[in-house]
Design an enzyme around this catalytic site. Structure first.
Site, PDB file in Angstrom:
ATOM      1  N   THR A 107     -45.714 116.979  -0.905  1.00 27.11           N
ATOM      2  CA  THR A 107     -46.654 117.995  -0.445  1.00 27.11           C
ATOM      3  C   THR A 107     -47.903 117.315   0.085  1.00 27.11           C
ATOM      4  O   THR A 107     -48.898 117.141  -0.635  1.00 27.11           O
ATOM      5  CB  THR A 107     -46.970 118.996  -1.581  1.00 27.11           C
ATOM      6  OG1 THR A 107     -45.739 119.545  -2.057  1.00 27.11           O
ATOM      7  CG2 THR A 107     -47.836 120.142  -1.075  1.00 27.11           C
ATOM      8  N   GLY A 138     -43.101 119.650   1.273  1.00 30.38           N
ATOM      9  CA  GLY A 138     -43.894 120.559   0.441  1.00 30.38           C
ATOM     10  C   GLY A 138     -44.815 121.531   1.155  1.00 30.38           C
ATOM     11  O   GLY A 138     -45.092 122.597   0.620  1.00 30.38           O
ATOM     12  N   SER A 186     -46.880 124.425  -8.976  1.00 29.47           N
ATOM     13  CA  SER A 186     -48.240 124.883  -8.631  1.00 29.47           C
ATOM     14  C   SER A 186     -48.208 126.365  -8.299  1.00 29.47           C
ATOM     15  O   SER A 186     -49.039 127.136  -8.790  1.00 29.47           O
ATOM     16  CB  SER A 186     -48.777 124.142  -7.402  1.00 29.47           C
ATOM     17  OG  SER A 186     -48.530 122.774  -7.478  1.00 29.47           O
ATOM     18  N   THR A 187     -47.250 126.755  -7.469  1.00 29.35           N
ATOM     19  CA  THR A 187     -47.119 128.156  -7.061  1.00 29.35           C
ATOM     20  C   THR A 187     -46.847 129.052  -8.264  1.00 29.35           C
ATOM     21  O   THR A 187     -47.283 130.196  -8.299  1.00 29.35           O
ATOM     22  CB  THR A 187     -45.977 128.272  -6.028  1.00 29.35           C
ATOM     23  OG1 THR A 187     -46.311 127.457  -4.908  1.00 29.35           O
ATOM     24  CG2 THR A 187     -45.744 129.691  -5.594  1.00 29.35           C
ATOM     25  N   TYR A 195     -43.162 114.868  -8.064  1.00 28.02           N
ATOM     26  CA  TYR A 195     -43.913 115.865  -7.290  1.00 28.02           C
ATOM     27  C   TYR A 195     -45.226 115.263  -6.811  1.00 28.02           C
ATOM     28  O   TYR A 195     -46.173 115.115  -7.587  1.00 28.02           O
ATOM     29  CB  TYR A 195     -44.136 117.103  -8.171  1.00 28.02           C
ATOM     30  CG  TYR A 195     -44.923 118.233  -7.531  1.00 28.02           C
ATOM     31  CD1 TYR A 195     -45.124 118.323  -6.155  1.00 28.02           C
ATOM     32  CD2 TYR A 195     -45.460 119.243  -8.320  1.00 28.02           C
ATOM     33  CE1 TYR A 195     -45.833 119.372  -5.587  1.00 28.02           C
ATOM     34  CE2 TYR A 195     -46.180 120.302  -7.772  1.00 28.02           C
ATOM     35  CZ  TYR A 195     -46.362 120.353  -6.397  1.00 28.02           C
ATOM     36  OH  TYR A 195     -47.066 121.396  -5.846  1.00 28.02           O
ATOM     37  N   ASP A 254     -45.183 124.215   3.814  1.00 27.97           N
ATOM     38  CA  ASP A 254     -44.292 125.037   4.634  1.00 27.97           C
ATOM     39  C   ASP A 254     -44.729 125.045   6.108  1.00 27.97           C
ATOM     40  O   ASP A 254     -43.897 125.150   7.006  1.00 27.97           O
ATOM     41  CB  ASP A 254     -44.279 126.479   4.104  1.00 27.97           C
ATOM     42  CG  ASP A 254     -44.117 126.534   2.595  1.00 27.97           C
ATOM     43  OD1 ASP A 254     -43.910 125.466   1.983  1.00 27.97           O
ATOM     44  OD2 ASP A 254     -44.206 127.636   2.033  1.00 27.97           O
ATOM     45  N   GLU A 255     -46.056 124.935   6.325  1.00 28.81           N
ATOM     46  CA  GLU A 255     -46.572 125.036   7.689  1.00 28.81           C
ATOM     47  C   GLU A 255     -46.201 123.840   8.569  1.00 28.81           C
ATOM     48  O   GLU A 255     -46.320 123.895   9.787  1.00 28.81           O
ATOM     49  CB  GLU A 255     -48.102 125.242   7.684  1.00 28.81           C
ATOM     50  CG  GLU A 255     -48.927 124.292   6.840  1.00 28.81           C
ATOM     51  CD  GLU A 255     -49.026 124.732   5.357  1.00 28.81           C
ATOM     52  OE1 GLU A 255     -48.013 125.193   4.814  1.00 28.81           O
ATOM     53  OE2 GLU A 255     -50.099 124.563   4.760  1.00 28.81           O
ATOM     54  N   LYS A 258     -40.704 115.592  -4.081  1.00 20.08           N
ATOM     55  CA  LYS A 258     -41.260 116.778  -3.402  1.00 20.08           C
ATOM     56  C   LYS A 258     -42.565 116.308  -2.815  1.00 20.08           C
ATOM     57  O   LYS A 258     -43.503 115.975  -3.541  1.00 20.08           O
ATOM     58  CB  LYS A 258     -41.458 117.903  -4.411  1.00 20.08           C
ATOM     59  CG  LYS A 258     -42.298 119.071  -3.934  1.00 20.08           C
ATOM     60  CD  LYS A 258     -42.138 120.225  -4.906  1.00 20.08           C
ATOM     61  CE  LYS A 258     -43.256 121.241  -4.951  1.00 20.08           C
ATOM     62  NZ  LYS A 258     -43.866 121.669  -3.717  1.00 20.08           N
TER      63      LYS A 258
END
Ligand code: MN9
Length: 288
Positions: free
Chosen positions: A164, A186, A45-46, A134, A188-189, A162
């Site tokens: 997220t 997935g 996605s990134t 994912y 990061d926060e 993964k």
């Protein structure tokens, strides 16, 4: 190869005319290896996968694999709504030396879970590599859960997921049901929140610009210094809060450009950053 630790979901650097900037792909790969990252996740996605031509996805992957030269594992995201195109990308990933393939479930048409399981089987047969599912329901509209992942595992050999999603209860249910599955966080926060669930590592966008902060969190957690880990997650989240206002990818590209690796804009219809947003990002530069 083990899939663990801090793994950047690489942004795909572009030139101002929106073509891929392969020199910057090389520069970013090397900078991040020097910073000690534990692998790469390419064209997810990134990395704007669905805004790239198939040939561009292939060439970006080839560039990262070549530049990495076996120093860390490379995971190729090959997901696509069309199983045969995903299979073509998967076969290519294996041919050029990627260490694993990953794929978002096919989306838009509301495929049945039988069809989704078949899709993963097609990808794995084409690649012959470890497969990382994912799960990103907020974007794909498909939730991979402790209840349905078994259906995928029945049709192919799943190395990991993964994950997220903010649903830590679901993550812990997957951990409990599949103790040997490689779990990669997935968002990061919430890295610090996923650590005690028993993840192996994390794949994320902000590791393009602040992997060091996440190594501090990881090392703090492993050493039992939760105060240090919590303090660093708080600092990272102040930055992520601002990045979210810039669609994350565009903001990260701006910050990388400012730190010497030209990354250009994101592909349309993602909008160019306004002055108000670049002003916010200029302040983030000081916090990195
Ligand atoms: O790859 C990224 N997820 C998505 C992982 O792009 C959907 C994350 O790293 C987020 O960009 C980040 C900010 O929400 O956690």
């Amino acid at each position: 190869m083990k899939f663990e630790g801090i793994i950047p979901a690489l942004i795909t650097p572009l030139n101002d005319d929106y073509s891929v900037n392969y020199d910057s792909v090389r520069a970013l790969t090397n900078r991040l290896i020097d910073k000690g990252v534990n692998g790469f996740y390419v064209c997810g996605s990134t990395g704007e996968s669905f805004l790239l031509e198939k040939e561009e996805r292939m060439k970006v992957l080839e560039t990262v694999v070549e530049e990495t030269a076996g120093r860390v594992p490379v995971i190729a995201h090959v997901g696509d709504i069309w199983a045969d195109r995903a299979a073509e990308l998967a076969a290519h990933a294996a041919k050029v030396g990627a260490n694993a393939v990953s794929a978002v479930p096919p989306f838009y048409f509301k495929f049945t879970f039988d069809e989704i399981a078949e899709y993963y089987k097609i990808i794995q047969n084409a690649a012959g590599l470890p497969l990382i599912v994912y799960n990103v329901p907020v974007l794909s509209g498909v939730s991979v859960t402790s209840d349905n992942i078994g259906q995928i595992m029945a049709s192919c050999d799943v190395e990991g997921i993964k994950f997220t999603s903010n649903d830590m209860f679901e993550l812990s249910k997957i951990r409990a049901a599949y103790p040997d599955l490689c779990l990669l966080n997935g968002f990061d926060e919430i890295f610090i929140n996923a650590l005690p669930v028993g993840i192996q590592g994390a794949i994320g966008s902000t590791y393009n610009i602040m992997s060091d902060k996440f190594f501090t969190i990881l090392n703090g957690f492993n050493a039992g210094d939760l105060d240090a880990a919590r303090e660093m997650q708080k600092k990272a989240n102040e930055i992520i809060n601002i990045l979210i206002k810039t669609d994350v990818k565009s903001g990260i590209k701006y910050l990388l450009t400012k730190t010497g690796i030209p990354c250009g804009p994101c592909r349309r219809p993602f909008a160019a950053l306004t002055k108000e947003k670049t002003d916010m990002l200029d302040k983030v530069l000081e916090l990195l």
